[in-house]
Design an enzyme around this catalytic site. Structure first.
Site, mmCIF file in Angstrom:
data_model
loop_
_atom_site.group_PDB
_atom_site.id
_atom_site.type_symbol
_atom_site.label_atom_id
_atom_site.label_comp_id
_atom_site.label_asym_id
_atom_site.label_seq_id
_atom_site.Cartn_x
_atom_site.Cartn_y
_atom_site.Cartn_z
ATOM 1 N N ASP A 38 42.551 45.091 41.224
ATOM 2 C CA ASP A 38 41.914 44.004 41.991
ATOM 3 C C ASP A 38 41.815 42.766 41.249
ATOM 4 O O ASP A 38 41.368 42.649 40.031
ATOM 5 C CB ASP A 38 40.464 44.763 42.266
ATOM 6 C CG ASP A 38 40.369 45.787 43.279
ATOM 7 O OD1 ASP A 38 41.454 46.226 43.754
ATOM 8 O OD2 ASP A 38 39.480 46.367 43.700
ATOM 9 N N HIS A 89 42.125 41.666 49.837
ATOM 10 C CA HIS A 89 40.679 42.131 49.307
ATOM 11 C C HIS A 89 39.611 41.137 49.891
ATOM 12 O O HIS A 89 38.545 40.867 49.200
ATOM 13 C CB HIS A 89 40.831 42.020 47.766
ATOM 14 C CG HIS A 89 39.854 42.852 47.121
ATOM 15 N ND1 HIS A 89 39.251 43.927 47.577
ATOM 16 C CD2 HIS A 89 39.183 42.662 45.989
ATOM 17 C CE1 HIS A 89 38.445 44.418 46.588
ATOM 18 N NE2 HIS A 89 38.377 43.554 45.711
ATOM 19 N N HIS A 93 35.042 38.521 48.843
ATOM 20 C CA HIS A 93 34.494 39.772 48.215
ATOM 21 C C HIS A 93 33.070 39.952 48.544
ATOM 22 O O HIS A 93 32.398 40.371 47.745
ATOM 23 C CB HIS A 93 34.813 39.647 46.698
ATOM 24 C CG HIS A 93 34.807 40.886 45.855
ATOM 25 N ND1 HIS A 93 33.691 41.533 45.613
ATOM 26 C CD2 HIS A 93 35.823 41.719 45.618
ATOM 27 C CE1 HIS A 93 34.067 42.729 44.993
ATOM 28 N NE2 HIS A 93 35.297 42.986 44.858
ATOM 29 N N HIS A 188 41.205 46.074 37.096
ATOM 30 C CA HIS A 188 41.030 44.724 37.239
ATOM 31 C C HIS A 188 41.805 43.833 36.356
ATOM 32 O O HIS A 188 42.016 44.173 35.307
ATOM 33 C CB HIS A 188 39.688 44.405 37.075
ATOM 34 C CG HIS A 188 38.708 45.203 38.109
ATOM 35 N ND1 HIS A 188 38.103 46.428 38.134
ATOM 36 C CD2 HIS A 188 37.912 44.839 39.275
ATOM 37 C CE1 HIS A 188 37.512 46.730 39.304
ATOM 38 N NE2 HIS A 188 37.613 45.684 39.911
#
Length: 226
Positions: A38, A89, A93, A188
């Protein structure tokens, strides 16, 4: 659900067996693993992660936010140029379950537009909910927009950094302990904002070699969506 089409141009609503779920594993009996990364807060570990994946010959999937591609276009382009699969994504966020339907659509489709504009890559149909914050309502909105939500089997917790008592060894151990056919690993690309550690990147070579020693090979999340 908002009226009218909620799909982006060129996409179709997700129906059938892929619909209605936030997937935590690729349904398979084969020893396959999907490494996923991510990207949101920063891009500090991108060069290291890409170098490790290239050196090991391992495919991976990167979920980018619109804000990430805006703030770190060079990093976003480097991921795309290296041929890695890119997913959506959102733009900012947020916790999507706290937003109205139209705002959820905007976050999903707007994120995809920004990703495509910067990288030239269409993230459809791969989508990941920020924070893993889901409900049947927002899953349905994502499906209608043409996206399959994909969560994870194991979160390495590398993002917690040293304050979370996490080390590179802990990250690798979590990945290996969760090994199962179709495992989806969450890592990440950024550093921890407090201690600036990049534990996921540091642990990646060990995780890859450990999984291979267990007989696993690597796929992107296209193995789920086709």
């Amino acid at each position: 659900m908002p009226t009218g089409s909620s799909s982006a141009p060129g996409t179709r609503p997700v129906t059938g067996w892929l619909a209605g779920k936030d997937w935590t594993v690729i349904p398979t009996s084969r020893r396959l693993v999907a490494l996923t990364f991510d990207a949101g807060a920063n891009a500090d570990a991108v060069p290291s992660i890409l170098a490790t994946l290239r050196r090991a010959g391992v495919p991976a999937t990167f979920f980018l936010t619109g804000n990430f591609v805006r703030d770190f276009p060079v990093a976003a382009l480097s991921i795309a140029a290296a041929g890695f699969r890119i997913g959506d994504h959102t733009i900012t966020h947020p916790h999507l379950t706290q937003l109205a339907d139209a705002a959820v659509q905007q976050e999903i489709l707007g994120g995809a537009r920004q990703i495509t504009a910067v990288t030239g890559k269409d993230p459809a149909p791969l989508f990941r909910f920020p924070f893993g914050d889901v409900s049947a309502r927002v899953i349905s909105i994502a499906n209608q927009a043409g996206y399959v939500p994909i969560r994870w089997t194991i979160d390495t917790l590398g993002w917690e950094g040293t304050a979370g008592h996490i080390t590179a060894q802990v990250v690798a151990s979590r990945v290996l302990a969760a090994a199962r056919p179709g495992e989806i690993v969450l890592m990440h690309v950024g550093s921890n904002p407090d201690d600036h550690t990049t534990l996921d990147a540091d642990a990646l070579p060990r995780a890859i070699s450990g999984l291979r020693a267990l007989g696993y090979s690597f796929v992107t999340l296209d193995a789920l969506t086709g």
